[in-house]
Design an enzyme around this catalytic site. Sequence first.
Site, PDB file in Angstrom:
ATOM      1  N   PHE A 124       4.076   4.993 -11.002  1.00  0.00           N
ATOM      2  CA  PHE A 124       5.333   6.244 -10.530  1.00  0.00           C
ATOM      3  C   PHE A 124       6.475   5.384 -10.390  1.00  0.00           C
ATOM      4  O   PHE A 124       6.705   5.488  -9.076  1.00  0.00           O
ATOM      5  CB  PHE A 124       4.927   7.420 -10.220  1.00  0.00           C
ATOM      6  CG  PHE A 124       5.932   8.700 -10.341  1.00  0.00           C
ATOM      7  CD1 PHE A 124       5.761   9.604 -10.959  1.00  0.00           C
ATOM      8  CD2 PHE A 124       6.552   8.609  -9.350  1.00  0.00           C
ATOM      9  CE1 PHE A 124       6.951  10.040 -11.914  1.00  0.00           C
ATOM     10  CE2 PHE A 124       7.838  10.428  -9.871  1.00  0.00           C
ATOM     11  CZ  PHE A 124       7.945  10.740 -10.557  1.00  0.00           C
ATOM     12  N   ASP A 165       9.124  -0.632  -4.557  1.00  0.00           N
ATOM     13  CA  ASP A 165       9.723   1.096  -4.952  1.00  0.00           C
ATOM     14  C   ASP A 165       9.112   1.298  -3.424  1.00  0.00           C
ATOM     15  O   ASP A 165       8.063   2.549  -2.932  1.00  0.00           O
ATOM     16  CB  ASP A 165       9.010   1.479  -6.159  1.00  0.00           C
ATOM     17  CG  ASP A 165       9.793   2.805  -5.548  1.00  0.00           C
ATOM     18  OD1 ASP A 165       9.702   3.501  -4.910  1.00  0.00           O
ATOM     19  OD2 ASP A 165       9.566   3.301  -7.164  1.00  0.00           O
ATOM     20  N   LYS A 212      14.466   9.189  -1.717  1.00  0.00           N
ATOM     21  CA  LYS A 212      13.968  11.181  -0.773  1.00  0.00           C
ATOM     22  C   LYS A 212      14.434  11.260   0.222  1.00  0.00           C
ATOM     23  O   LYS A 212      15.529  11.581   1.001  1.00  0.00           O
ATOM     24  CB  LYS A 212      11.762  10.650  -0.770  1.00  0.00           C
ATOM     25  CG  LYS A 212      11.665  10.193  -2.416  1.00  0.00           C
ATOM     26  CD  LYS A 212      10.434  11.049  -2.024  1.00  0.00           C
ATOM     27  CE  LYS A 212       9.933  11.025  -4.146  1.00  0.00           C
ATOM     28  NZ  LYS A 212      10.748  11.910  -4.641  1.00  0.00           N
TER      29      LYS A 212
END
Length: 407
Positions: free
Chosen positions: A141, A226, A255
């Site tokens: 994801f 990531d 984030k």
Amino acid sequence: MDSTGAFIDQTERFSAHNYAPLPVVISSGEGAWVTDVEGRRYLDCLAAYSALNFGHRHPAMVAAAHAQLDRLTLTSRAFGNDRLGEFCQRLAELAGKQMVLPMNTGAEAVESGIKVARAWGYRVKGVPDGRARIIVASGNFHGRTTTIVGFSSDPDARNGFGPFASGFDVVPYGDADALAAAITDETVAVLIEPIQGEAGVILPPDGYLARVRRITAEHDVLFIADEIQSGLGRTGATFECENAGVVPDLYLLGKALGAGIVPVSAVVGDAEVLGVLRPGEHGSTFGGNPLAAAVGIAVIGLLSTGEFQARARELGAHLARRLQGLLGHGVAQVRVRGLWAGVDVDPGLATGRRVCELLAGRGILAKETHGSTIRLAPPLVITEEELDLAADQFAAVLADLRGATRR
């Protein structure tokens, strides 16, 4: 409008239906706690998928944002601003790298990393133009833009959104031999999550990341990590790659870099890789804006002390002990790294969605992912006592479900 139902009805009527949130409408938050529109308090054990690593309205973050709001919020990159240079320097130093490409969202960071890898492949490695390939892992994801969902194995993200970009090769996550076999002369990068968050906090086999690093180095291929969810203190280190003893060529961050105040993301690497970009080839009106940079500087300041990494390690060990105590009592498997956990509930008891609804009814906010897996990612400011509260309520929900099943 003062009821949960009224707010939900308004949102359902006027916003696109691309989410199915739990029926909780939050109006305020502080630390690890939030309060809904009817005055009910909840312990937040999701932290906006790790965007709120430092909790709601951390005083240092709020102060940094307020101070910058009184001065300057945006210039675009047509001009310089007096916060961007410091932000990039401090983030590069935190990561042990030389350069930063500032963006806004995590998906933008991933898209930017893909562009950088392709440019590096053509201009440095010598791959023929238009032939660059990037290896990714199944179960990944990395966001929901059309390029990214094109190499997703999640049908909800992928189906109905093609045609997709070519140039990606998918191998099983955790299988270093398959990864090595997929490399060709046209491979420019391997893009992976050190821990797969959306998939259910899936931990790789021991030694996997180290093998990825060795394989990529041997074949002159970039290793892109990531760390948008796993990075910035969540797993007990500044980056999960540190726990594995490896240093990738590029970090993708987001984030928590914006502390839940503004979207902030970045690609971080050395000049020999990020330096391939030329003026006009890539950009963002809001990327590197002074408000985002000011908040990012405050985030880096908190991480530089090591306090939050230590909290994640120590409290994560306590969380692991509490969750492991639920094995055989409605829980089939637990995976924990730092203050990040994936909990597989016995699917015969309930769906993950139902478990989260029952937890919310007991004042604990969590979110399911695929099937009956619950993910927990509380703010790093949470206390041991608050973790015990969450574990106790989780146990009570499971006990109620098991009792209902027996009846």
